[in-house]
Design a protein around this motif. Structure first.
Motif, PDB file in Angstrom:
ATOM      1  N   VAL A 193       8.367   6.844  12.867  1.00 27.65           N
ATOM      2  CA  VAL A 193       7.796   8.118  12.394  1.00 27.65           C
ATOM      3  C   VAL A 193       8.232   8.305  10.950  1.00 27.65           C
ATOM      4  N   LEU A 194       7.275   8.456  10.038  1.00 26.72           N
ATOM      5  CA  LEU A 194       7.567   8.672   8.622  1.00 26.72           C
ATOM      6  C   LEU A 194       7.350  10.147   8.271  1.00 26.72           C
ATOM      7  N   GLY A 195       8.344  10.717   7.572  1.00 27.75           N
ATOM      8  CA  GLY A 195       8.247  12.108   7.158  1.00 27.75           C
ATOM      9  C   GLY A 195       7.510  12.270   5.857  1.00 27.75           C
ATOM     10  N   PRO A 196       7.547  13.468   5.244  1.00 29.28           N
ATOM     11  CA  PRO A 196       6.823  13.740   4.009  1.00 29.28           C
ATOM     12  C   PRO A 196       7.312  12.864   2.859  1.00 29.28           C
ATOM     13  N   GLY A 197       6.371  12.457   1.969  1.00 35.95           N
ATOM     14  CA  GLY A 197       6.714  11.686   0.794  1.00 35.95           C
ATOM     15  C   GLY A 197       5.687  10.607   0.526  1.00 35.95           C
ATOM     16  N   MET A 198       5.931   9.829  -0.574  1.00 40.33           N
ATOM     17  CA  MET A 198       5.105   8.685  -0.945  1.00 40.33           C
ATOM     18  C   MET A 198       5.825   7.418  -0.473  1.00 40.33           C
ATOM     19  N   HIS A 199       5.222   6.720   0.495  1.00 39.58           N
ATOM     20  CA  HIS A 199       5.852   5.552   1.108  1.00 39.58           C
ATOM     21  C   HIS A 199       5.106   4.283   0.680  1.00 39.58           C
ATOM     22  N   VAL A 200       5.864   3.315   0.145  1.00 38.53           N
ATOM     23  CA  VAL A 200       5.304   2.002  -0.208  1.00 38.53           C
ATOM     24  C   VAL A 200       5.551   1.062   0.970  1.00 38.53           C
ATOM     25  N   LEU A 201       4.450   0.609   1.538  1.00 42.10           N
ATOM     26  CA  LEU A 201       4.559  -0.178   2.769  1.00 42.10           C
ATOM     27  C   LEU A 201       4.936  -1.617   2.415  1.00 42.10           C
ATOM     28  N   GLU A 202       6.222  -1.882   2.357  1.00 41.28           N
ATOM     29  CA  GLU A 202       6.763  -3.218   2.140  1.00 41.28           C
ATOM     30  C   GLU A 202       7.910  -3.426   3.111  1.00 41.28           C
ATOM     31  N   THR A 203       8.152  -4.697   3.395  1.00 43.38           N
ATOM     32  CA  THR A 203       9.188  -5.013   4.376  1.00 43.38           C
ATOM     33  C   THR A 203      10.575  -4.652   3.883  1.00 43.38           C
ATOM     34  N   LEU A 245       1.790  19.574  11.250  1.00 44.30           N
ATOM     35  CA  LEU A 245       2.939  20.375  11.697  1.00 44.30           C
ATOM     36  C   LEU A 245       2.780  21.869  11.399  1.00 44.30           C
ATOM     37  N   SER A 246       1.656  22.321  10.863  1.00 45.06           N
ATOM     38  CA  SER A 246       1.469  23.758  10.572  1.00 45.06           C
ATOM     39  C   SER A 246       1.241  24.531  11.863  1.00 45.06           C
ATOM     40  N   VAL A 247       1.444  25.855  11.781  1.00 45.75           N
ATOM     41  CA  VAL A 247       1.310  26.741  12.936  1.00 45.75           C
ATOM     42  C   VAL A 247      -0.169  27.055  13.154  1.00 45.75           C
ATOM     43  N   GLN A 248      -0.607  26.909  14.368  1.00 47.52           N
ATOM     44  CA  GLN A 248      -1.978  27.258  14.750  1.00 47.52           C
ATOM     45  C   GLN A 248      -1.961  28.716  15.240  1.00 47.52           C
ATOM     46  N   MET A 249      -2.607  29.583  14.453  1.00 49.15           N
ATOM     47  CA  MET A 249      -2.505  31.017  14.695  1.00 49.15           C
ATOM     48  C   MET A 249      -3.635  31.513  15.591  1.00 49.15           C
ATOM     49  N   PRO A 285       8.506  19.377  15.249  1.00 48.21           N
ATOM     50  CA  PRO A 285       8.816  18.210  14.414  1.00 48.21           C
ATOM     51  C   PRO A 285       9.789  17.241  15.062  1.00 48.21           C
ATOM     52  N   ASP A 286      10.635  17.740  15.936  1.00 48.16           N
ATOM     53  CA  ASP A 286      11.593  16.868  16.607  1.00 48.16           C
ATOM     54  C   ASP A 286      11.025  16.217  17.860  1.00 48.16           C
ATOM     55  N   GLN A 287       9.808  16.580  18.266  1.00 53.94           N
ATOM     56  CA  GLN A 287       9.210  16.023  19.485  1.00 53.94           C
ATOM     57  C   GLN A 287       7.791  15.514  19.224  1.00 53.94           C
ATOM     58  N   VAL A 288       7.597  14.936  18.047  1.00 55.38           N
ATOM     59  CA  VAL A 288       6.281  14.390  17.718  1.00 55.38           C
ATOM     60  C   VAL A 288       5.894  13.269  18.683  1.00 55.38           C
ATOM     61  N   LYS A 289       6.835  12.425  19.020  1.00 58.61           N
ATOM     62  CA  LYS A 289       6.551  11.316  19.930  1.00 58.61           C
ATOM     63  C   LYS A 289       6.070  11.843  21.277  1.00 58.61           C
ATOM     64  N   THR A 304       0.837  -1.202   0.000  1.00 61.16           N
ATOM     65  CA  THR A 304       0.000   0.000   0.000  1.00 61.16           C
ATOM     66  C   THR A 304       0.880   1.264   0.000  1.00 61.16           C
ATOM     67  N   ARG A 305       0.451   2.248  -0.772  1.00 60.44           N
ATOM     68  CA  ARG A 305       1.199   3.511  -0.831  1.00 60.44           C
ATOM     69  C   ARG A 305       0.575   4.511   0.146  1.00 60.44           C
ATOM     70  N   LEU A 306       1.418   5.021   1.038  1.00 55.77           N
ATOM     71  CA  LEU A 306       0.986   5.981   2.062  1.00 55.77           C
ATOM     72  C   LEU A 306       1.545   7.357   1.698  1.00 55.77           C
ATOM     73  N   ASN A 307       0.648   8.308   1.439  1.00 55.04           N
ATOM     74  CA  ASN A 307       1.052   9.658   1.035  1.00 55.04           C
ATOM     75  C   ASN A 307       1.056  10.575   2.264  1.00 55.04           C
ATOM     76  N   VAL A 308       2.207  11.118   2.599  1.00 55.21           N
ATOM     77  CA  VAL A 308       2.382  12.044   3.733  1.00 55.21           C
ATOM     78  C   VAL A 308       2.760  13.408   3.170  1.00 55.21           C
ATOM     79  N   HIS A 309       1.963  14.432   3.489  1.00 59.01           N
ATOM     80  CA  HIS A 309       2.226  15.785   2.972  1.00 59.01           C
ATOM     81  C   HIS A 309       3.434  16.411   3.675  1.00 59.01           C
ATOM     82  N   GLU A 310       3.858  17.551   3.085  1.00 55.18           N
ATOM     83  CA  GLU A 310       5.025  18.260   3.624  1.00 55.18           C
ATOM     84  C   GLU A 310       4.781  18.770   5.038  1.00 55.18           C
TER      85      GLU A 310
END
Length: 482
Positions: free
Chosen positions: A48-58, A85-89, A127-131, A27-33
Motif C-alpha cells: 500500500v503506497l501513501g500520498p506522494g510522487m512514487h518512482v516505480l523502481e526496484t 479516503l475522503s468522507v462520503q457525506m 486509512p488503517d484498514q484499506v486492505k 514510471t512516476r505514480l502520483n498519489v494524492h493526499e
C-alpha cells in the motif's frame, strides 16, 4: 521521458481499479493526499503506497522484483487499486419495514404503533484498514461507489435499527407526539450500536443521524389520540399565555414602583441638599455681615414697621399739629424709604431713637435722685422707698395696674465659640460642640413706689426714680454701686 500515472477518479467512488496494468520501470505514480494506492500480484495484496510522487523502481520498492517482467525486463505486470479516503457525506438510509412499539399517547395511556425511521450517515474508508475494505467489499470488482456501499450495509442497518429502535423508545418511555424532541438521543444510541459493525469491513462510520420518525397516520385510533392531544396542547398553550401575560404585567408594575421609589428618594435627596446649601449660604452671608439670625429677624420686623408707617402716612399725616404726631413720624419714615435712603439707614435711625428714649428715662431718674438728696426739700420730697408724686408725669413709667409688656426672647441661643444659632432645646453647639452657657438667674426687683419691675443690676427705679430697698440689693450689685 518517463510516464506519469495520475488517476483522480470520481468523488462518489470509494475504490476503483487503475486502467493501466503494464508499468514501465521508472514510471512516476502520483498519489494524492486523500488517496492510497494498493498493488496486487497474482491476486495477492503486496503493498500500500501513501500520498506522494512514487518512482516505480526496484531500488525504491524492492517488492517490484517479484512482479512478472515483460519486454526484455523494461515492464512489469501489476493490478493497482486507488482508494478515496475522503468522507462520503449524507448517505441516506431508512427502514424498509416498521417496528411495532408501545408508545404513550396521553399521560398514563399507551397504545401499540408501527414506527419507522429514516436519516443520513457519513462514512469514510479507514486509512488503517484499506486492505480489509478492498478484500471484503471490493474483491475483484472494478469499483466501489458510495451507493453500492450503502446497499451492502442496508440489510444490516434494517436489522440493527428495527431491533434496537423499539428497545430505545420503550426504555425511555417516550410520547408518540413528542418523538422529534428525542432525535439526537436516538441518533447517538443507534450510532453506538452500528459503528462497530462498519469497522469490521474497514469503513469508518463518522456520524449517524435520525432525521424523522414515521407514524401510522392512517390509523383511526391514532388519529383520535392526536386530536385529543392537540386539544390539550391548545388549552395549555392558552393558559400558559395568560400566565405569561400576567407575569409580565406584574413585573412591569414592580419595575414602575421601583422607579417611582427611586424618583422619590432622588427628589428628597435633592431637596435636602438644596436646603443644606441654602442654610450654608445664609450662614456665610450672616458671618460676612457680622449679624445673627435673631438680629436679622429684628431688622426684618423693623422693616415691616417702616413699610406699614409709610402706607399709613397719608391718612395720619399732620394729625399731631406740632409735628410730633404718629402720622408725621410714619410719614417721615415712608418718605425716607421712597427717597431710597435704604434699609441700613432706617436701622441706624431706629437705634438712635432707642438711645434717645433710654437717655430721657435715665435723666428723669437722675433728677429724682438729686431732689431726694437736697436738704431744702424737707418733708415734701419722698425718701427711699416712699411713693414718688411725679410718677404719673413720666410717660415712660408703666401703669401700676397694668402688667409690663413681655420682652421678646430669642427662639434659640447663640454659641460664644463660633457664633452659630442653635435651637432652644439643645445643650451643645451643632457647629463646634461648645456647651451651652448656664442661664443667668434673674433677680429683678419691684419698685414700691410705682410698681415697676426693674432689672437686677439697677439701684433706682426706671419709672419713678425711687431707690432700691437695701434688703433687696444683691451683694455683687451692692458692691458695684458702693
Amino acid at each position: 521521458m518517463r510516464t506519469m500515472i495520475v488517476d483522480e477518479g470520481r468523488t462518489d467512488v470509494l475504490a476503483w481499479k487503475c486502467a493501466t496494468q503494464d508499468f514501465e520501470f521508472g514510471t512516476r505514480l502520483n498519489v494524492h493526499e486523500s488517496q492510497a494506492a494498493v498493488f496486487f500480484r497474482d491476486g495477492q495484496l503486496i503493498e500500500v503506497l501513501g500520498p506522494g510522487m512514487h518512482v516505480l523502481e526496484t531500488r525504491n520498492f524492492p517488492f517490484l522484483r517479484f512482479f512478472t517482467k515483460l519486454r526484455f525486463g523494461k515492464y512489469f505486470h501489476a493490478e493497482v487499486y486507488f482508494v478515496n479516503l475522503s468522507v462520503q457525506m449524507s448517505l441516506p438510509w431508512g427502514t424498509r419495514d416498521r417496528v411495532n412499539v408501545m408508545l404513550e399517547v396521553e399521560p398514563g395511556k399507551a397504545m401499540p404503533l408501527d414506527v419507522g425511521a429514516s436519516g443520513t450517515m457519513n462514512v469514510q474508508p479507514d486509512p488503517d484498514q484499506v486492505k480489509e475494505m478492498l478484500v471484503w467489499l471490493v474483491g475483484t470488482g472494478e469499483e466501489l461507489t458510495a451507493e453500492s456501499l450503502r446497499d451492502k450495509f442496508n440489510s444490516m442497518l434494517n436489522t440493527k435499527i428495527k431491533t434496537f429502535l423499539g428497545r430505545v423508545l420503550q426504555m425511555q418511555n417516550m410520547n408518540a407526539f413528542t418523538l422529534d424532541q428525542h432525535l439526537n438521543d436516538v441518533s447517538q444510541a443507534l450510532f453506538g450500536v452500528l459503528e462497530p459493525e462498519f469497522r469490521k469491513y474497514g469503513v469508518w462510520l463518522r456520524e449517524f443521524y435520525v432525521d424523522a420518525f414515521a407514524l401510522p397516520e392512517d390509523n383511526p385510533a391514532f388519529q383520535d389520540a392526536r386530536r385529543l392531544a392537540e386539544g390539550r396542547y391548545i388549552q395549555h398553550g392558552k393558559l400558559d399565555l395568560e400566565y405569561e401575560l400576567k407575569l409580565k404585567q406584574a413585573e412591569k408594575e414592580a419595575e414602575l414602583a421601583r422607579l417611582e421609589g427611586e424618583k422619590t428618594l432622588v427628589e428628597a435627596d435633592v431637596a435636602a441638599r438644596a436646603n443644606v446649601t441654602t442654610a450654608q449660604g445664609e450662614a456665610v452671608r450672616r458671618s460676612l455681615e457680622g449679624i445673627t439670625s435673631v438680629q436679622e429677624h429684628q431688622f426684618a420686623t423693623l422693616d415691616r414697621m417702616v413699610e406699614a408707617g409709610g402706607a399709613g402716612s397719608a391718612a395720619a399725616g399732620g394729625s399731631g399739629g406740632d409735628g410730633s404726631g404718629l402720622g408725621d413720624m410714619t410719614g417721615f419714615f415712608g418718605d425716607v424709604m421712597k427717597m431710597g435712603i435704604g434699609l441700613e439707614m432706617m436701622r441706624n435711625m431706629g437705634d438712635v431713637m432707642k438711645d434717645a428714649m433710654n437717655g430721657a428715662g435715665q435723666a428723669g431718674a437722675n433728677m429724682a435722685q438729686a431732689a431726694s438728696m437736697n436738704g431744702n426739700a424737707g418733708a415734701g420730697m419722698p425718701g427711699p422707698g416712699a411713693a414718688n408724686p411725679y410718677a404719673g408725669q413720666n410717660p415712660y413709667a408703666p401703669n401700676p395696674g397694668q402688667p409690663s409688656a413681655a420682652v421678646p426672647q430669642p427662639s434659640g441661643w447663640i454659641c460664644g465659640g463660633c457664633g452659630r444659632e442653635n435651637p432652644a432645646d439643645t445643650l451643645f453647639c451643632g457647629g463646634c460642640g461648645t456647651k451651652r452657657p448656664e442661664p443667668e438667674i434673674s433677680r429683678a426687683w419691684i419698685c414700691g413706689g410705682c410698681g415697676r419691675e426693674n432689672p437686677a443690676d439697677t439701684l433706682f427705679c426706671g419709672g419713678c426714680g425711687s431707690r432700691r430697698p437695701e434688703s433687696n440689693i444683691p451683694p455683687q450689685a451692692d458692691g458695684a454701686w458702693k
